[in-house]
Write a protein that holds these residues in place. Structure first.
Motif, PDB file in Angstrom:
ATOM      1  N   THR A  44       0.853  -1.185   0.000  1.00 54.69           N
ATOM      2  CA  THR A  44       0.000   0.000   0.000  1.00 54.69           C
ATOM      3  C   THR A  44       0.890   1.236   0.000  1.00 54.69           C
ATOM      4  OG1 THR A  44      -1.794  -1.081   1.225  1.00 54.69           O
ATOM      5  CG2 THR A  44      -1.756   1.319   1.279  1.00 54.69           C
ATOM      6  N   ALA A  45       0.531   2.225  -0.801  1.00 58.35           N
ATOM      7  CA  ALA A  45       1.160   3.541  -0.712  1.00 58.35           C
ATOM      8  C   ALA A  45       0.041   4.573  -0.677  1.00 58.35           C
ATOM      9  CB  ALA A  45       2.093   3.797  -1.893  1.00 58.35           C
ATOM     10  N   PHE A  46       0.223   5.634   0.095  1.00 54.46           N
ATOM     11  CA  PHE A  46      -0.835   6.640   0.173  1.00 54.46           C
ATOM     12  C   PHE A  46      -0.262   8.040   0.269  1.00 54.46           C
ATOM     13  CE2 PHE A  46      -0.047   5.689   4.663  1.00 54.46           C
ATOM     14  CZ  PHE A  46      -0.099   6.935   5.273  1.00 54.46           C
ATOM     15  N   VAL A  47      -1.085   8.991  -0.150  1.00 54.55           N
ATOM     16  CA  VAL A  47      -0.787  10.413   0.063  1.00 54.55           C
ATOM     17  C   VAL A  47      -1.950  11.003   0.856  1.00 54.55           C
ATOM     18  CG1 VAL A  47       0.761  10.889  -1.871  1.00 54.55           C
ATOM     19  CG2 VAL A  47      -1.699  10.890  -2.257  1.00 54.55           C
ATOM     20  N   ARG A  48      -1.575  11.747   1.881  1.00 60.82           N
ATOM     21  CA  ARG A  48      -2.573  12.409   2.731  1.00 60.82           C
ATOM     22  C   ARG A  48      -1.993  13.763   3.102  1.00 60.82           C
ATOM     23  NH1 ARG A  48      -4.859   8.592   7.058  1.00 60.82           N
ATOM     24  NH2 ARG A  48      -2.656   8.458   7.597  1.00 60.82           N
ATOM     25  N   ALA A  99      10.425   4.122  -4.868  1.00 63.60           N
ATOM     26  CA  ALA A  99      11.332   5.162  -5.357  1.00 63.60           C
ATOM     27  C   ALA A  99      11.647   4.947  -6.838  1.00 63.60           C
ATOM     28  CB  ALA A  99      12.613   5.158  -4.533  1.00 63.60           C
ATOM     29  N   ARG A 100      11.881   3.698  -7.229  1.00 60.19           N
ATOM     30  CA  ARG A 100      12.181   3.401  -8.643  1.00 60.19           C
ATOM     31  C   ARG A 100      11.002   3.768  -9.538  1.00 60.19           C
ATOM     32  NH1 ARG A 100      11.519  -1.496 -11.394  1.00 60.19           N
ATOM     33  NH2 ARG A 100      11.498  -2.762  -9.502  1.00 60.19           N
ATOM     34  N   LEU A 101       9.796   3.581  -9.035  1.00 63.89           N
ATOM     35  CA  LEU A 101       8.599   3.899  -9.814  1.00 63.89           C
ATOM     36  C   LEU A 101       8.207   5.377  -9.751  1.00 63.89           C
ATOM     37  CD1 LEU A 101       6.443   0.801  -8.775  1.00 63.89           C
ATOM     38  CD2 LEU A 101       7.520   1.188 -11.006  1.00 63.89           C
ATOM     39  N   GLY A 102       8.903   6.145  -8.909  1.00 62.41           N
ATOM     40  CA  GLY A 102       8.576   7.564  -8.757  1.00 62.41           C
ATOM     41  C   GLY A 102       7.198   7.801  -8.165  1.00 62.41           C
ATOM     42  N   LEU A 103       6.767   6.891  -7.264  1.00 66.58           N
ATOM     43  CA  LEU A 103       5.392   6.960  -6.765  1.00 66.58           C
ATOM     44  C   LEU A 103       5.098   8.226  -5.974  1.00 66.58           C
ATOM     45  CD1 LEU A 103       4.133   3.457  -5.588  1.00 66.58           C
ATOM     46  CD2 LEU A 103       3.341   4.868  -7.482  1.00 66.58           C
ATOM     47  N   ALA A 104       6.031   8.672  -5.147  1.00 60.95           N
ATOM     48  CA  ALA A 104       5.759   9.846  -4.309  1.00 60.95           C
ATOM     49  C   ALA A 104       5.394  11.042  -5.175  1.00 60.95           C
ATOM     50  CB  ALA A 104       6.966  10.150  -3.425  1.00 60.95           C
ATOM     51  N   GLU A 105       6.200  11.327  -6.180  1.00 57.88           N
ATOM     52  CA  GLU A 105       5.955  12.485  -7.032  1.00 57.88           C
ATOM     53  C   GLU A 105       4.669  12.321  -7.839  1.00 57.88           C
ATOM     54  OE1 GLU A 105       8.688  10.647  -6.988  1.00 57.88           O
ATOM     55  OE2 GLU A 105      10.197  11.948  -6.053  1.00 57.88           O
ATOM     56  N   LYS A 106       4.465  11.132  -8.397  1.00 54.84           N
ATOM     57  CA  LYS A 106       3.285  10.902  -9.230  1.00 54.84           C
ATOM     58  C   LYS A 106       1.999  10.954  -8.420  1.00 54.84           C
ATOM     59  CE  LYS A 106       5.801   8.030 -12.566  1.00 54.84           C
ATOM     60  NZ  LYS A 106       5.996   6.655 -13.084  1.00 54.84           N
ATOM     61  N   VAL A 128      -3.857  16.298  -6.445  1.00 55.03           N
ATOM     62  CA  VAL A 128      -4.470  17.595  -6.753  1.00 55.03           C
ATOM     63  C   VAL A 128      -5.818  17.391  -7.437  1.00 55.03           C
ATOM     64  CG1 VAL A 128      -4.191  19.721  -8.080  1.00 55.03           C
ATOM     65  CG2 VAL A 128      -2.213  18.706  -6.928  1.00 55.03           C
ATOM     66  N   THR A 129      -5.941  16.297  -8.195  1.00 57.20           N
ATOM     67  CA  THR A 129      -7.169  16.034  -8.953  1.00 57.20           C
ATOM     68  C   THR A 129      -8.174  15.204  -8.161  1.00 57.20           C
ATOM     69  OG1 THR A 129      -5.922  16.085 -11.019  1.00 57.20           O
ATOM     70  CG2 THR A 129      -8.090  15.024 -11.077  1.00 57.20           C
ATOM     71  N   ILE A 130      -7.706  14.138  -7.488  1.00 53.28           N
ATOM     72  CA  ILE A 130      -8.662  13.208  -6.864  1.00 53.28           C
ATOM     73  C   ILE A 130      -8.656  13.244  -5.340  1.00 53.28           C
ATOM     74  CG2 ILE A 130      -8.486  11.671  -8.864  1.00 53.28           C
ATOM     75  CD1 ILE A 130      -6.896   9.717  -7.126  1.00 53.28           C
ATOM     76  N   GLY A 131      -7.810  14.070  -4.746  1.00 46.40           N
ATOM     77  CA  GLY A 131      -7.751  14.145  -3.289  1.00 46.40           C
ATOM     78  C   GLY A 131      -6.860  13.069  -2.695  1.00 46.40           C
ATOM     79  N   ASP A 132      -6.830  12.998  -1.371  1.00 45.89           N
ATOM     80  CA  ASP A 132      -6.008  11.997  -0.683  1.00 45.89           C
ATOM     81  C   ASP A 132      -6.452  10.601  -1.102  1.00 45.89           C
ATOM     82  OD1 ASP A 132      -4.899  14.158   0.652  1.00 45.89           O
ATOM     83  OD2 ASP A 132      -6.059  13.856   2.477  1.00 45.89           O
ATOM     84  N   ALA A 184      -4.197   3.604 -11.995  1.00 42.41           N
ATOM     85  CA  ALA A 184      -2.923   2.892 -11.966  1.00 42.41           C
ATOM     86  C   ALA A 184      -2.111   3.199 -13.222  1.00 42.41           C
ATOM     87  CB  ALA A 184      -3.169   1.389 -11.835  1.00 42.41           C
ATOM     88  N   ALA A 185      -2.752   3.171 -14.372  1.00 39.53           N
ATOM     89  CA  ALA A 185      -2.044   3.452 -15.617  1.00 39.53           C
ATOM     90  C   ALA A 185      -1.499   4.880 -15.636  1.00 39.53           C
ATOM     91  CB  ALA A 185      -2.966   3.218 -16.808  1.00 39.53           C
ATOM     92  N   SER A 186      -2.278   5.825 -15.073  1.00 41.86           N
ATOM     93  CA  SER A 186      -1.816   7.216 -15.036  1.00 41.86           C
ATOM     94  C   SER A 186      -0.591   7.384 -14.150  1.00 41.86           C
ATOM     95  CB  SER A 186      -2.945   8.137 -14.568  1.00 41.86           C
ATOM     96  OG  SER A 186      -3.161   8.025 -13.169  1.00 41.86           O
ATOM     97  N   LEU A 187      -0.416   6.449 -13.212  1.00 40.08           N
ATOM     98  CA  LEU A 187       0.765   6.457 -12.336  1.00 40.08           C
ATOM     99  C   LEU A 187       1.912   5.640 -12.929  1.00 40.08           C
ATOM    100  CD1 LEU A 187      -1.050   5.903  -8.905  1.00 40.08           C
ATOM    101  CD2 LEU A 187      -0.022   8.043  -9.712  1.00 40.08           C
ATOM    102  N   GLY A 188       1.680   5.088 -14.109  1.00 38.48           N
ATOM    103  CA  GLY A 188       2.709   4.267 -14.742  1.00 38.48           C
ATOM    104  C   GLY A 188       2.799   2.868 -14.179  1.00 38.48           C
ATOM    105  N   LEU A 189       1.699   2.406 -13.546  1.00 36.12           N
ATOM    106  CA  LEU A 189       1.701   1.096 -12.912  1.00 36.12           C
ATOM    107  C   LEU A 189       0.939   0.076 -13.738  1.00 36.12           C
ATOM    108  CD1 LEU A 189       0.904   2.066  -9.200  1.00 36.12           C
ATOM    109  CD2 LEU A 189       3.156   1.700 -10.243  1.00 36.12           C
ATOM    110  N   GLU A 190       1.379  -1.166 -13.684  1.00 33.50           N
ATOM    111  CA  GLU A 190       0.621  -2.277 -14.235  1.00 33.50           C
ATOM    112  C   GLU A 190      -0.461  -2.672 -13.229  1.00 33.50           C
ATOM    113  OE1 GLU A 190       3.318  -5.228 -16.543  1.00 33.50           O
ATOM    114  OE2 GLU A 190       4.508  -4.515 -14.846  1.00 33.50           O
ATOM    115  N   SER A 191      -1.556  -3.191 -13.742  1.00 32.89           N
ATOM    116  CA  SER A 191      -2.596  -3.743 -12.879  1.00 32.89           C
ATOM    117  C   SER A 191      -2.528  -5.260 -12.906  1.00 32.89           C
ATOM    118  CB  SER A 191      -3.980  -3.278 -13.349  1.00 32.89           C
ATOM    119  OG  SER A 191      -4.155  -1.894 -13.127  1.00 32.89           O
ATOM    120  N   VAL A 192      -3.140  -5.895 -11.912  1.00 30.86           N
ATOM    121  CA  VAL A 192      -3.180  -7.355 -11.892  1.00 30.86           C
ATOM    122  C   VAL A 192      -3.865  -7.846 -13.162  1.00 30.86           C
ATOM    123  CG1 VAL A 192      -3.103  -7.613  -9.386  1.00 30.86           C
ATOM    124  CG2 VAL A 192      -5.303  -7.271 -10.524  1.00 30.86           C
TER     125      VAL A 192
END
Length: 213
Positions: free
Chosen positions: A45-49, A76-83, A89-93, A140-148
């Motif tokens: 799990t990763a989250f922004v709040r 960090a390799r996926l750049g998740l924090a920045e993305k 800003v668009t969808i909230g926490d 997920a795709a907008s974050l550059g992530l693959e989905s299951v």
């Protein structure tokens, strides 16, 4: 930030086996469900709040700067924090949840050379609700992530034994092995009569025979 318990307000990712949900399956008859491959890895799990970004294992909140932990190094390799901060800003926490597979995780059944994250959920912290599966894949795709792996949608008109049989098959990540099973969710998020999210798993009996005998 030191390690601490799993954050309040974000559900853990455990799924209930379909065999104990006969009444719920009957109540959902006729609804459209998604079907995805259940991967045999480790819950992520990763989250922004607000200004906070954190990475979590199944039971702990980790220090995102601790590059000795595979999850933090992967984030960090996926750049998740920045993305994720940009998307907030668009969808909230929100939190993104998925499965990490690869070296030193569950015997690396998928024969991967490096750790990979496959997303399966997006949880919106403000309204405290999950996105529907299709929207979660878009996020997920907008974050550059693959989905299951997606195994297609169907109308639920099955007995429990039928759903267990449906779980059989080879993994789409590694067709040389049996998949662990499937996860079933309504296309439109729903809750049961106790207010719990409708979401359950069916385990492939061939997988159990090989790996849990």
């Amino acid at each position: 930030m030191p390690r601490s318990t799993f954050p309040a307000g974000i559900p853990k990712t455990d799924e209930t086996r379909v065999q104990v949900l006969g009444g719920l399956v009957a109540a959902c008859r006729g609804q459209r469900f998604t079907r995805t491959e259940k991967l045999d890895g480790s819950s992520f799990t990763a989250f922004v709040r607000g200004d906070e970004f954190a990475v979590c294992s199944r039971n702990q909140t980790l220090d995102p700067d601790d590059m000795t932990h595979a999850f933090c190094a992967l984030a960090a390799r996926l750049g998740l924090a920045e993305k994720m901060r940009a998307l907030r800003v668009t969808i909230g926490d929100f939190a993104i949840q998925g499965e990490v597979v690869g070296p030193k995780i569950q015997q690396n059944k998928y024969a991967l050379a490096e750790h990979r994250l496959y997303a399966f959920d997006v949880f919106l912290l403000g309204p405290a609700e999950y996105m529907d599966p299709a929207s979660a894949r878009i996020v997920a795709a907008s974050l550059g992530l693959e989905s299951v792996p997606d195994l297609g949608a169907f109308t639920l008109d099955h007995k429990i034994d039928d759903l267990v049989a449906m779980a059989e098959g080879k993994s789409l990540l590694n067709p040389k092995i049996e998949r662990e099973g499937i996860v079933l969710r309504p296309e439109t998020p729903a809750k049961d009569d106790r207010g719990n999210r409708v979401s359950f798993k069916a385990i492939n009996p061939r997988f159990l025979l090989k790996y849990e005998a």
